[in-house]
Motif scaffolding. Structure first.
Motif, mmCIF file in Angstrom:
data_model
loop_
_atom_site.group_PDB
_atom_site.id
_atom_site.type_symbol
_atom_site.label_atom_id
_atom_site.label_comp_id
_atom_site.label_asym_id
_atom_site.label_seq_id
_atom_site.Cartn_x
_atom_site.Cartn_y
_atom_site.Cartn_z
ATOM 1 N N GLY A 1 0.783 -1.223 0.000
ATOM 2 C CA GLY A 1 0.000 0.000 0.000
ATOM 3 C C GLY A 1 0.821 1.284 0.000
ATOM 4 O O GLY A 1 2.031 1.277 0.254
ATOM 5 N N VAL A 2 0.128 2.387 -0.275
ATOM 6 C CA VAL A 2 0.748 3.717 -0.336
ATOM 7 C C VAL A 2 0.662 4.367 1.041
ATOM 8 O O VAL A 2 -0.438 4.601 1.546
ATOM 9 C CB VAL A 2 0.045 4.591 -1.386
ATOM 10 C CG1 VAL A 2 0.683 5.978 -1.439
ATOM 11 C CG2 VAL A 2 0.097 3.919 -2.759
ATOM 12 N N ARG B 1 -3.043 6.938 -4.495
ATOM 13 C CA ARG B 1 -3.728 5.750 -3.977
ATOM 14 C C ARG B 1 -4.768 5.223 -4.957
ATOM 15 O O ARG B 1 -4.920 4.012 -5.122
ATOM 16 C CB ARG B 1 -4.368 6.080 -2.625
ATOM 17 C CG ARG B 1 -3.336 6.131 -1.501
ATOM 18 C CD ARG B 1 -3.898 6.584 -0.191
ATOM 19 N NE ARG B 1 -2.942 6.341 0.895
ATOM 20 C CZ ARG B 1 -2.919 6.985 2.054
ATOM 21 N NH1 ARG B 1 -3.817 7.943 2.296
ATOM 22 N NH2 ARG B 1 -2.014 6.694 2.970
ATOM 23 N N HIS C 1 -2.842 3.525 -7.735
ATOM 24 C CA HIS C 1 -2.315 2.248 -7.246
ATOM 25 C C HIS C 1 -3.414 1.192 -7.236
ATOM 26 O O HIS C 1 -3.195 0.034 -7.648
ATOM 27 C CB HIS C 1 -1.740 2.434 -5.840
ATOM 28 C CG HIS C 1 -0.999 1.247 -5.311
ATOM 29 N ND1 HIS C 1 -1.599 0.283 -4.534
ATOM 30 C CD2 HIS C 1 0.296 0.854 -5.460
ATOM 31 C CE1 HIS C 1 -0.712 -0.639 -4.211
ATOM 32 N NE2 HIS C 1 0.451 -0.321 -4.750
ATOM 33 N N GLU C 2 -4.596 1.572 -6.796
ATOM 34 C CA GLU C 2 -5.714 0.625 -6.747
ATOM 35 C C GLU C 2 -6.102 0.159 -8.146
ATOM 36 O O GLU C 2 -6.390 -1.029 -8.366
ATOM 37 C CB GLU C 2 -6.912 1.273 -6.063
ATOM 38 C CG GLU C 2 -8.096 0.331 -5.857
ATOM 39 C CD GLU C 2 -7.762 -0.884 -5.002
ATOM 40 O OE1 GLU C 2 -8.352 -1.951 -5.249
ATOM 41 O OE2 GLU C 2 -6.889 -0.773 -4.104
#
Length: 264
Positions: free
Chosen positions: A10-11, A34, A37-38
């Motif tokens: 995760g970030v 985020r 990233h998702e």
């Protein structure tokens, strides 16, 4: 597909403090990072059997760049010793995750340093960039960890990592940034492999960093890269999926940085 696993991290809240060779003109937007990233993780989930999500750690702003913490080939894994002092320690949770998967694990020890972003596994061969983050002692540990795989040492003449400017997009085919430094690195690869690879040149920083999963290439869709990049790659790869990671580019990150792929 049944044999592929992706590990991501995760970030963290501190991601805006991630290392960068050049300070970004526009600051990193944490929430956008985020979301991006998702989206990347969702794309991976459609290509692999399982995605293992490791939690972010605010102590390590660069921790989403999980690729740098390990090199995995088949059932063997080398836990790295990152070249940046502030990143040393990120590898601890990666070691735990790979141990739970039952991999045969070895580790880089001081004074060796190596970043996974400098290690390209293609056509059954290992190419390792000797860079500001990966030194000769670290490369020796790589050779010992994978004694059955030929290791080719490539000088990283500019930029951060080998895979910042060269990656695999199809069997025996490498995407190579259209720059003097990247061309010189590709020439070294060709010299050491008797011209084994075909080349696909890309314009724009970050465009040559792609993730190959089976017959699918994930490429950058970040604003500023050529609009025809997807079409360009489709001439060589069976399937191409563009993903926007603009916030990660701001801190020297690429697509390969954001996951650790395991094929067993």
């Amino acid at each position: 597909m049944a044999s592929r696993i992706a590990i991501v991290r995760g970030v963290p809240d501190t991601f805006c403090d991630a290392l960068s060779m050049v300070h970004p003109l526009v600051p990193v937007d944490l929430e956008v990072a985020r979301l991006q990233h998702e989206t990347y993780v969702e794309v991976l989930a459609g290509l692999v059997k399982e995605v293992i999500r490791l939690p972010a750690d605010n102590k390590y702003p660069d921790c989403p760049f999980i690729e740098d913490t390990a090199v995995v080939i088949g059932n063997r894994a080398l836990i790295t010793h990152p070249g940046a002092t502030s990143r040393q320690g990120e590898e601890v949770v990666i070691r735990e995750a790979l141990t739970q998967l039952g991999l045969d694990i070895s580790e880089v020890e001081c004074p060796g340093t190596i970043d996974g972003g400098d290690v390209l596994y293609a056509s059954g061969m290992l190419f390792v960039g000797k860079s500001r983050r990966t030194n000769a002692a670290g490369i020796e540990f790589l050779q010992k960890a994978f004694p059955d795989v030929k290791v080719h040492i490539i000088r990283v003449l500019d930029g951060l990592h080998l895979k910042s400017v060269i990656s695999e997009i199809a069997p025996q085919t490498l995407a190579v940034e259209d720059s003097v430094a990247a061309a010189a690195m590709f020439d070294e690869i060709q010299e050491q492999t008797n011209g084994h690879f075909k080349i696909v040149k890309t314009d724009g920083a970050g465009a040559a960093n792609t993730v190959l999963v089976g017959d699918t290439v994930i490429c950058s869709a970040t604003l500023g890269l050529p609009a025809d990049l997807e079409a360009h790659f489709k001439q060589h790869a069976k399937h191409v999926i563009p993903v926007n990671i603009s916030e990660f580019h701001k801190v020297d990150g690429g697509l390969t940085c954001l996951s650790l792929l395991i094929e067993r």
